[in-house]
Scaffold this active site. Structure first.
Site, short mmCIF file in Angstrom:
data_model
loop_
_atom_site.label_atom_id
_atom_site.label_comp_id
_atom_site.label_asym_id
_atom_site.label_seq_id
_atom_site.Cartn_x
_atom_site.Cartn_y
_atom_site.Cartn_z
N GLY A 76 0.82 -1.20 0.00
CA GLY A 76 0.00 0.00 0.00
C GLY A 76 0.85 1.25 0.00
O GLY A 76 1.97 1.25 0.52
N GLN A 94 3.45 9.84 0.56
CA GLN A 94 4.69 9.10 0.84
C GLN A 94 5.73 9.29 -0.26
O GLN A 94 6.91 9.00 -0.07
CB GLN A 94 4.39 7.60 1.03
CG GLN A 94 3.64 7.31 2.32
CD GLN A 94 3.38 5.84 2.49
OE1 GLN A 94 2.42 5.31 1.99
NE2 GLN A 94 4.27 5.16 3.21
N CYS A 130 5.07 0.00 7.51
CA CYS A 130 4.87 1.15 6.64
C CYS A 130 6.15 1.42 5.87
O CYS A 130 7.24 1.37 6.45
CB CYS A 130 4.52 2.36 7.50
SG CYS A 130 4.22 3.85 6.54
N LEU A 131 6.03 1.70 4.57
CA LEU A 131 7.23 1.97 3.76
C LEU A 131 7.97 3.22 4.25
O LEU A 131 9.15 3.38 3.97
CB LEU A 131 6.84 2.13 2.29
CG LEU A 131 6.34 0.84 1.60
CD1 LEU A 131 5.88 1.14 0.18
CD2 LEU A 131 7.42 -0.23 1.60
N HIS A 156 -5.17 2.40 7.30
CA HIS A 156 -3.77 2.81 7.42
C HIS A 156 -3.44 3.89 6.38
O HIS A 156 -2.83 4.92 6.69
CB HIS A 156 -2.87 1.58 7.24
CG HIS A 156 -1.40 1.85 7.22
ND1 HIS A 156 -0.52 1.29 8.13
CD2 HIS A 156 -0.63 2.62 6.41
CE1 HIS A 156 0.71 1.71 7.87
NE2 HIS A 156 0.67 2.51 6.82
N GLU A 157 -3.87 3.66 5.12
CA GLU A 157 -3.53 4.60 4.04
C GLU A 157 -4.34 5.89 4.15
O GLU A 157 -3.81 6.98 3.88
CB GLU A 157 -3.74 3.95 2.67
CG GLU A 157 -2.91 2.68 2.41
CD GLU A 157 -1.42 2.85 2.62
OE1 GLU A 157 -0.91 3.98 2.54
OE2 GLU A 157 -0.74 1.84 2.91
N HIS A 188 -2.72 8.19 6.41
CA HIS A 188 -1.62 8.94 5.78
C HIS A 188 -2.12 10.25 5.17
O HIS A 188 -1.44 11.27 5.23
CB HIS A 188 -0.98 8.12 4.66
CG HIS A 188 0.12 7.20 5.11
ND1 HIS A 188 1.28 7.64 5.70
CD2 HIS A 188 0.25 5.85 5.02
CE1 HIS A 188 2.07 6.61 5.97
NE2 HIS A 188 1.45 5.50 5.56
NI NI Z 1 2.14 3.50 5.65
#
Ligand code: NI
Length: 176
Positions: free
Chosen positions: A46, A51, A94-95, A136-137, A140
């Protein structure tokens, strides 16, 4: 399409509230292409546009299992319109916080309204991993990270660790 740099904690841009996409146009679709390239390249399941430094309300997901065909999903201007009282716990990563995983409790089912790549209104009822990833996204897009849902003690520890790593990296860059 291109691989883009992923912002890493404690980059302040991760705390921005992203703006809604006014029109799903060619530029939007190009950005979505970059998001998929970057997400698959990481690799991750995701990604939110912020990001890669774009404060726009766009989320890409692919929850296909490792050996299954790709299953790309795009959510533009996603919004949680209903959530279950029942909660579930998933270990999240998370990336933007690489190699850190922690259990997070969230509503186990959500209904999300969004626009698809053609700019058409859609709604999805999500459970399981999809429900967790969407929440989660969407977090962000509001400048919220999954570590905001864990204990302050653990959060402070991880923020400190990444701040220190960023400082060391900056020092190394200065030497070059
Ligand atoms: Ni994330």
């Amino acid at each position: 399409m291109a691989l883009r740099e992923i912002l890493i904690l404690p980059d302040k841009r991760l705390r921005l509230v992203s703006k809604p996409v006014a029109k799903v146009d060619a530029a939007t679709r190009k950005l979505i292409g970059d998001m998929f390239d970057t997400m698959y390249g990481a690799p991750g399941i995701g990604l939110a546009a912020i990001q890669i430094g774009e404060p726009k309300r766009i989320v890409t997901l692919d929850l296909a299992k490792k050996d299954d065909p790709k299953a790309p999903q795009v959510f533009i201007n996603p919004e949680v319109v209903w959530e279950s009282d029942e909660e579930g716990t998933y270990e999240e990563g998370c990336l933007s916080i690489p190699e850190y995983y922690e259990e997070v409790k969230r509503p186990s089912a959500v209904k999300v309204a969004y626009l698809d790549v053609d700019g058409k209104k859609q709604e999805v009822e999500a459970t399981g991993l999809l429900a967790t990833c969407l929440q989660h996204e969407i977090d962000h897009l509001n400048g919220v990270l999954f570590i905001d849902h864990i204990s302050k003690l653990k959060r402070d520890r991880v923020i400190k660790k990444y701040a220190k790593a960023a400082k060391l990296a900056a020092k190394d860059d200065a030497k070059k």
